[in-house]
Design an enzyme around this catalytic site. Structure first.
Site, PDB file in Angstrom:
ATOM      1  N   CYS A  67       5.618  -4.652  -2.898  1.00 11.93           N
ATOM      2  CA  CYS A  67       5.416  -3.250  -3.236  1.00 11.93           C
ATOM      3  C   CYS A  67       3.999  -2.958  -3.708  1.00 11.93           C
ATOM      4  O   CYS A  67       3.667  -1.800  -3.987  1.00 11.93           O
ATOM      5  CB  CYS A  67       6.408  -2.835  -4.307  1.00 11.93           C
ATOM      6  SG  CYS A  67       7.983  -3.678  -4.133  1.00 11.93           S
ATOM      7  N   HIS A 112       4.265   3.311 -11.062  1.00  9.09           N
ATOM      8  CA  HIS A 112       5.030   2.592 -10.043  1.00  9.09           C
ATOM      9  C   HIS A 112       6.448   3.172 -10.038  1.00  9.09           C
ATOM     10  O   HIS A 112       6.995   3.450  -8.994  1.00  9.09           O
ATOM     11  CB  HIS A 112       5.021   1.094 -10.339  1.00  9.09           C
ATOM     12  CG  HIS A 112       5.610   0.269  -9.244  1.00  9.09           C
ATOM     13  ND1 HIS A 112       5.170   0.357  -7.945  1.00  9.09           N
ATOM     14  CD2 HIS A 112       6.619  -0.643  -9.230  1.00  9.09           C
ATOM     15  CE1 HIS A 112       5.876  -0.470  -7.177  1.00  9.09           C
ATOM     16  NE2 HIS A 112       6.760  -1.077  -7.934  1.00  9.09           N
ATOM     17  N   GLU A 153       7.112  -0.823 -17.439  1.00 14.38           N
ATOM     18  CA  GLU A 153       5.918  -0.020 -17.192  1.00 14.38           C
ATOM     19  C   GLU A 153       5.627   0.889 -18.395  1.00 14.38           C
ATOM     20  O   GLU A 153       4.470   1.064 -18.791  1.00 14.38           O
ATOM     21  CB  GLU A 153       6.087   0.817 -15.908  1.00 14.38           C
ATOM     22  CG  GLU A 153       4.794   1.504 -15.500  1.00 14.38           C
ATOM     23  CD  GLU A 153       4.851   2.101 -14.098  1.00 14.38           C
ATOM     24  OE1 GLU A 153       5.947   2.189 -13.521  1.00 14.38           O
ATOM     25  OE2 GLU A 153       3.776   2.480 -13.597  1.00 14.38           O
ATOM     26  N   LYS A 165       8.065   8.315  -6.391  1.00 15.92           N
ATOM     27  CA  LYS A 165       9.248   7.702  -5.784  1.00 15.92           C
ATOM     28  C   LYS A 165      10.520   8.502  -6.071  1.00 15.92           C
ATOM     29  O   LYS A 165      11.510   8.341  -5.366  1.00 15.92           O
ATOM     30  CB  LYS A 165       9.410   6.258  -6.276  1.00 15.92           C
ATOM     31  CG  LYS A 165       8.310   5.335  -5.776  1.00 15.92           C
ATOM     32  CD  LYS A 165       8.540   3.890  -6.161  1.00 15.92           C
ATOM     33  CE  LYS A 165       7.410   2.994  -5.676  1.00 15.92           C
ATOM     34  NZ  LYS A 165       6.182   3.070  -6.510  1.00 15.92           N
ATOM     35  N   HIS A 216      11.009   4.660  -2.174  1.00 12.07           N
ATOM     36  CA  HIS A 216      10.062   3.559  -2.335  1.00 12.07           C
ATOM     37  C   HIS A 216       9.606   3.095  -0.953  1.00 12.07           C
ATOM     38  O   HIS A 216      10.381   2.510  -0.201  1.00 12.07           O
ATOM     39  CB  HIS A 216      10.748   2.422  -3.098  1.00 12.07           C
ATOM     40  CG  HIS A 216       9.811   1.346  -3.565  1.00 12.07           C
ATOM     41  ND1 HIS A 216       8.584   1.119  -2.994  1.00 12.07           N
ATOM     42  CD2 HIS A 216       9.947   0.424  -4.558  1.00 12.07           C
ATOM     43  CE1 HIS A 216       8.005   0.099  -3.620  1.00 12.07           C
ATOM     44  NE2 HIS A 216       8.797  -0.332  -4.575  1.00 12.07           N
ATOM     45  N   PHE A 276       7.146  -7.101  -6.056  1.00  8.24           N
ATOM     46  CA  PHE A 276       8.223  -8.061  -6.260  1.00  8.24           C
ATOM     47  C   PHE A 276       7.650  -9.467  -6.125  1.00  8.24           C
ATOM     48  O   PHE A 276       7.100  -9.807  -5.092  1.00  8.24           O
ATOM     49  CB  PHE A 276       9.262  -7.824  -5.167  1.00  8.24           C
ATOM     50  CG  PHE A 276      10.647  -8.107  -5.590  1.00  8.24           C
ATOM     51  CD1 PHE A 276      11.307  -7.223  -6.419  1.00  8.24           C
ATOM     52  CD2 PHE A 276      11.296  -9.244  -5.169  1.00  8.24           C
ATOM     53  CE1 PHE A 276      12.598  -7.474  -6.818  1.00  8.24           C
ATOM     54  CE2 PHE A 276      12.589  -9.505  -5.574  1.00  8.24           C
ATOM     55  CZ  PHE A 276      13.238  -8.623  -6.395  1.00  8.24           C
TER      56      PHE A 276
END
Lengths: 432, 428
Positions: free
Chosen positions: B180, B320, B331, B352, B357, B416
């Protein structure tokens, strides 16, 4: 490299391929002129037109991972295992004391590619969803009966970034971490990028590598449909013949290489034994695959190293062994080196180990690093009859003495992505 | 002095529109691009919805679309977005641009397997009774039924390769795939190539689609996806207390990055300057991010240091913000750690919540969103923010876009496996 006062050196080699499972045994294999190409044993290849490859016999990742970390192996495809093993070998070869590294300045960069899944892992799900007829694959059954049979962490075994991720986790490398996925040139591009990161002072120490195994049913089928593979099933050791007139295609290998790449001052402080300096790097795109783009990458790398073609001891070629690829590579090399007299010798490591894909560039570069260190360059195998379409001077036969400080490694993909690296033998405190 | 890097072109193919403008307008309106999956029958999957790109036809965007005839949508989205970005920058036909100093750096994902074909082949070769896989049968049948073109187009270097060939860009050609974080990382490293002087221009960004049976299967097994099948448009709810996983999206985002003086000399429209880039790794677990946000904190700090900006100058953070329990919490922790009390003053939102995503393509599309926010003076919202999570107590721009003039925006992307990327864009 030129634009900064920081210089980058290579101070550890971890490498595994068909000739051996560490740098010493691989080097020994090259020196003796051995070929690692054999009949495939990883799986039953009898359904394929090509049944030879350069496998790493007896590879067991457990031998390279500390006992307490071995549970993580179940999340690793063979490709990832090669990267993890090579990283451990590199740290050992480089005599790296991890406890003395600044973790936030310790990066990892790997070349990687598509990792084929191990088909039995989805076999129950597949069988639950179809009777074997394509038109009868039932996504409702896959969803309800198939998906629950698949291991929860299944996908993680096959993500390309997991080479660099597992290496970073096993060695607590918290600096920049990247995965370059550019087919056969991936690991060379990774090296170039890692050098830039070191040079701009965003890290001090890197593990840079690449690994791949395509010697499995799914990847082999795909490869058989793409590039011409050599069909010399009856004579595997003679199958990979870069630049030779009777070459008939590439041969797949497997394995990987990780290098310790670090800032020169960092290497000095830890008292590292330095193989070579990365003196120049160039990358380009050769859209028409005529060789101009490849030549440009080499020229950029030579310029950065501040040397001309005559100062190059040898060119470590991509040398795939396929008819078209070797011809355009040779044309590109001739653009740069064609005027040199005596000609610059060209060495092609794939003749012995096959094509390691994303791990190939650095696995082949490792041979030049060892050649600079030991003062001899092994011969290319199976170069028996020159091909007028390949205007290069291939070094074959017995090892020859290394007479100059620099080696050039080139690599590219079949779409035209190219890279070139210049390494300079480390002779102590020679000024840049 | 360091070479400065500016953005002179942008393109986007997203679930909320096939252009940068339409994508940004839809975000300002708080629209969701999420719906039941149409591309394949996902009704029996644990998750049956996603944010798909709708009604996309490559030939409407590029000439010579037959080059991509065997490609997956990942490469097709990339081609369309690249065409938009290059045209936007005015470099498609500009003879003054040296093509050997114009490279490509993508963070693009893999192509798409022919699922029914592969599954049928595996089933044919599986000897259920003996639990043995017959590789010879598989390979023999696969050689007959695999389509060579479709297979080779799955390879990870093909997306960037096609763009290099089609648009005649002969500089360095890279693709990275760091889950990602990929297209954000690609953009950061592309900027560094310009700074270093390797090139003057880069086409940077990414494309991806994992909206296919194996993609959804993999994420469902990891329990990473929302399973709110009864209310797909409510499923992506970053920072909300009742978030239950992310929603797959797809698409592409592309930017033309250019050395500042080069852009000025040719009279290019400069949208923004790329001023900061940070790149770190968690080095913790393949399945989880570090609970203290160790890598994310170091990453944002590295980007700030690179930009030379004091932290209170950041006027907006495009998070994110995946809508998973752990990501949004970590985050938030990281933003608080870096910005201190100032964390409560800086508006944060997650694209998102609306786009889903886009995996490898997410970072580039979200960076483009930041550039548009700088230019327009409006910040997109986080939609579906209904119930505050006591552990996530910052200003997430809930549900309504907000007018605010800002000069500097930060975009985070966390991959990830532990790769963290932060980028900062600034008005000139």
């Amino acid at each position: 490299m030129a634009a900064s006062s920081r210089r980058t050196v290579i101070s550890g080699i971890g490498t595994l391929n068909a000739l051996g499972q560490n740098a010493a045994s691989v080097w020994d294999g090259f020196l003796q002129g051995r070929s690692g190409i054999r009949a495939i044993r990883n799986f039953d290849a009898s359904g394929l037109p090509v049944r030879i490859a350069g496998e790493v016999p007896g590879f067991d990742a457990k031998n390279f991972v500390e006992k307490k970390e071995r549970k993580s192996l179940r999340m690793m495809a063979r490709t990832i295992e090669f990267a993890v093993a090579a990283a451990q070998l590199a740290l050992t070869d480089g005599a790296v004391d991890k406890s003395k590294l600044d973790r936030t300045r310790f990066g990892v960069e790997c070349g990687s590619g598509l990792i084929a899944m191990e088909l039995p892992e989805v076999a129950d799900a597949s069988a639950a969803s179809t009777n074997g007829q394509v038109e009868q694959v039932d996504l409702l059954k896959w969803g309800s009966e198939g998906i629950p049979t698949i291991e929860p962490l299944w996908m993680l075994k096959y993500l390309p970034n997991m080479l660099a991720c597992h290496v970073s986790i096993l060695h607590d490398a918290q600096g920049p971490n990247n995965t370059i996925t550019e087919s056969d040139v991936a690991s060379l591009l990774a090296l170039g990028e890692a050098c830039r990161i070191l040079e701009r002072d965003a890290a001090d120490f890197f593990l840079v590598g690449g690994a791949e195994s395509k010697i499995n049913p799914l990847s082999m089928v795909r490869q058989c449909l793409f590039e011409p593979l050599s069909h010399r099933n009856d004579d595997p050791e003679k199958a990979c013949r870069p630049f030779d007139r009777r070459r008939d295609g590439l041969v797949l290998g497997e394995g990987g290489t990780v290098l310790v790449v670090e800032d020169l001052e960092h290497a000095r402080r830890r008292g590292a034994r330095i193989y070579a300096e990365v003196a120049g790097f160039g990358a380009s795109f050769d859209a028409d695959r005529v060789g101009h783009g490849l030549a440009r990458a080499v020229q950029v790398a030579l310029n950065e190293a501040g040397i001309g073609p005559k100062e190059v001891d040898h060119v470590n070629a991509h040398g795939l062994g396929s008819i078209d690829s070797d011809a355009w590579e040779a044309r590109g090399l001739a653009e740069v080196f064609g005027a040199c007299s005596p000609p610059v010798p060209v060495f092609a490591a794939k003749s012995a180990i096959g094509n390691l894909g994303s791990g190939g560039g650095l696995s082949e570069l490792a041979v030049s690093l060892l050649a600079l260190k030991h003062g001899v360059l092994p011969g290319t195998l199976n170069y028996e009859e020159p091909d007028p379409a390949c205007p290069v001077s291939v070094h074959t036969g017995a090892p020859r003495p290394v007479t100059k400080l620099h080696a050039v490694k080139v690599g590219f993909t079949q779409m035209g992505q190219c890279a070139a690296v210049v390494v300079r033998r480390w002779d102590g405190e020679r000024p840049a | 002095m360091r070479r400065r890097v500016v953005i002179t072109g942008m393109g986007a193919i997203t679930p909320l529109g096939h252009s940068v403008q339409s994508m940004f307008e839809a975000q300002l309106a708080g629209k969701s691009g999420v719906a039941p999956i149409r591309r394949f029958n996902a009704t029996a999957f644990p998750t049956s919805f996603a944010a798909e790109v709708k009604d996309f036809e490559l030939a409407r965007f590029v000439s010579g679309a037959e080059r991509w005839a065997n490609s997956g949508v990942n490469s097709q989205f990339a081609a369309a977005a690249a065409q938009q970005a290059l045209a936007d920058a005015g470099v498609l036909e500009d003879g003054r641009v040296d093509r050997t100093r114009f490279g490509i750096y993508l963070g693009s994902g893999e192509g798409i397997q022919d699922f029914p074909n592969l599954i049928a082949l595996i089933a044919q070769a599986w000897r259920r009774e003996g639990r043995k896989f017959d590789a010879a049968t598989f390979t023999r049948n696969a050689l007959q039924s695999f389509h060579a073109g479709h297979e080779s187009e799955q390879e990870l270097h093909t997306t960037a390769g096609h763009l290099g060939a089609h648009f005649g860009l002969e500089g360095p050609n890279y693709n990275c795939l760091t889950a990602c974080a990929a297209s954000a990382q690609a953009t950061g490293e592309a900027m560094e190539m310009i700074r270093h002087g390797d090139v003057d221009l880069m086409l940077a960004g990414g494309s991806h689609s994992m909206i296919h049976p194996l993609g959804v299967t993999g994420f469902n097994r990891l329990t990473a996806l929302s399973t709110r099948n009864d209310a797909p448009q409510k499923a992506s709810r970053p920072f909300d207390l009742h978030r239950d996983g992310f929603v797959l999206g797809e698409g592409a985002g592309m930017l033309v990055l250019e050395e500042y003086e080069h852009a000025r000399r040719r009279g290019a429209t400069i949208y923004a300057e790329l001023t900061g880039y940070g790149s770190t790794a968690d080095a913790f677990r393949v399945t989880d991010s570090h609970p203290d946000g160790r890598g994310a904190i170091a990453c944002v700090e590295a980007a700030l240091k690179d930009s030379g900006l004091p932290r209170d100058q950041i006027g907006y953070i495009n998070a994110h913000g995946t809508s998973t329990k752990v990501n949004d919490l970590v985050e938030t922790i990281a933003i608080k750690k870096v910005f201190g009390e100032g964390a409560y003053q800086v508006p944060i939102s997650s694209s998102k919540s609306m786009l889903g995503h886009l995996i490898a393509a997410a970072g580039a599309v979200e960076l483009i969103t930041c550039v548009m926010a700088l230019r327009r003076g409006v910040l997109p919202p986080t939609i579906n923010y209904e119930t505050p999570d006591p552990e996530c107590d910052l200003d997430y721009i809930p549900n309504q876009a907000r007018e605010k003039r800002i000069r500097h925006a930060l975009s985070n992307s966390f991959g990830f496996g532990g790769q963290n990327i932060s980028l900062i864009v600034s008005l000139l």
